[in-house]
Design a protein around this motif. Structure first.
Motif, mmCIF file in Angstrom:
data_model
loop_
_atom_site.group_PDB
_atom_site.id
_atom_site.type_symbol
_atom_site.label_atom_id
_atom_site.label_comp_id
_atom_site.label_asym_id
_atom_site.label_seq_id
_atom_site.Cartn_x
_atom_site.Cartn_y
_atom_site.Cartn_z
ATOM 1 N N ARG A 1 -3.622 -5.391 -5.430
ATOM 2 C CA ARG A 1 -4.098 -5.937 -6.696
ATOM 3 C C ARG A 1 -3.648 -7.399 -6.839
ATOM 4 N N ALA B 1 -0.874 -1.234 -6.451
ATOM 5 C CA ALA B 1 -1.448 -0.531 -7.598
ATOM 6 C C ALA B 1 -0.411 0.318 -8.316
ATOM 7 N N HIS B 2 0.672 0.656 -7.609
ATOM 8 C CA HIS B 2 1.714 1.481 -8.218
ATOM 9 C C HIS B 2 2.589 0.719 -9.204
ATOM 10 N N ASN C 1 -6.650 0.139 -0.189
ATOM 11 C CA ASN C 1 -7.317 0.224 -1.492
ATOM 12 C C ASN C 1 -6.419 -0.048 -2.676
ATOM 13 N N ASP C 2 -5.131 -0.265 -2.439
ATOM 14 C CA ASP C 2 -4.192 -0.388 -3.553
ATOM 15 C C ASP C 2 -3.590 -1.776 -3.685
ATOM 16 N N GLU D 1 0.825 -1.210 0.000
ATOM 17 C CA GLU D 1 0.000 0.000 0.000
ATOM 18 C C GLU D 1 0.860 1.262 0.000
#
Length: 316
Positions: free
Chosen positions: A99, A253-254, A96-97, A66
């Motif tokens: 995946r 997510a990054h 939230n990040d 995250e």
């Protein structure tokens, strides 16, 4: 396995233009740390330079993704869903990040005892000392609760012995401080304890529809799978049904689509090699790695990879 672990350690010698990523795992001796090292060694030859970074527990691992401190991690899909929803030990801090990149393999889990205890069935743990607390590994609370439920028990029916994490829990079993410890089948630590105390066994529990309802009330992505005896499955003496989750490879997510694609291509190319190094990874198949997990979000790079190969998403 030794060759791949060595390759992981030698990954620092790859060319400087190779892709460099880190994978967050639990400490040495855990299943995920072993898997992380095997994966790191396998993908090195495909241009992915991977450094294995151990963390104290799931929360720290997921926060590393995250907060962009790590690119990849391995986790139980149930914990990923809990993290995304901000429930259980993620209460009030939804992540939230996270995946999903791929399903890696099913992982049966259980409570194991010393062979000289004479216990064979989960129901026999009533009143016995069982690892509890799990301050550094809170995920275990729900998992042990699910396993106990297969014997018609809850934590209220046993004597909890506080431990910080997985390794300490098994050390306490070896020293006689507890009567049962929690671990994944095939974990190196289980084999270590077995050698120390002259044998261990996983306890059997119910696996009927009522038992399935109980474990899924605790974690919706739990299921039962039949586990066969094998040399690397120390403590499994006969075929038995065990509580199981799916291990998944995650990315933050990054992480770019290109990095995720490179990782998946390397995993697809090296799947046989990984399975030879660590037998539980023989269950990994790129054709079976795209699963619909309600409550979890897939990385767009992974979605494009699977769809580009014509691999349809399967239901859980």
């Amino acid at each position: 396995m030794k060759q791949l672990l060595t390759a992981a350690l030698l990954s620092l010698a790859v060319p400087v233009n190779a892709q460099t990523v880190s994978i967050a795992t639990l400490p040495q001796g855990s299943v995920w740390n072993t898997m992380g090292n095997v994966i790191a060694g396998a993908v090195r030859d495909d241009g992915v330079r991977m450094v294995v970074q151990p963390y104290g527990g799931n929360l720290a691992m997921m926060q590393a993704l995250e907060q962009d401190l790590a690119e990849f991690s391995i986790n139980d899909i149930n914990d990923v869903i809990a993290a995304a929803q901000g429930i259980d030990h993620y209460d009030g801090q939804a992540l939230n990040d996270l995946r999903v990149v791929a399903k890696l393999n099913p992982l049966p889990i259980g409570l194991y005892v010393r062979t000289d205890s004479g216990m064979t069935d989960m129901s026999e743990l009533e009143g016995k000392r069982v690892s509890s607390g799990w301050d550094a590994f809170p995920l275990a609370n729900s998992h042990v609760a699910a396993i106990l439920s297969t014997g018609g028990l809850s934590y209220d029916d046993v004597t909890g012995v506080p431990v910080p994490g997985l390794i300490r829990g098994s050390d306490d079993l070896a020293s006689g401080r507890t009567d049962a410890a929690f671990f994944a089948v095939g974990g190196p630590k289980v084999a270590e304890v077995a050698a120390t105390v002259d044998g261990v066994r996983f306890l059997a529990g119910a696996s009927d529809e009522a038992a399935l309802e109980r474990i899924q009330a605790i974690r919706p992505a739990f299921y039962f799978s039949e586990v066969q005896p094998a040399p690397f499955r120390v403590g499994v003496e006969e075929p038995m049904m065990m509580v199981t989750w799916d291990n998944v490879l995650l990315a933050g997510a990054h992480v770019s689509d290109e990095t995720v694609t490179a990782m998946l291509e390397a995993l697809a190319a090296r799947s046989a090699e990984m399975g030879e190094a660590y037998p539980p990874l023989r269950a990994f198949s790129i054709e079976q790695a795209y699963v619909n997990y309600p409550g979890a979000t897939w990385h767009p790079g992974a979605v494009a990879f699977f769809e580009g190969r014509g691999i349809a998403q399967q239901d859980l």
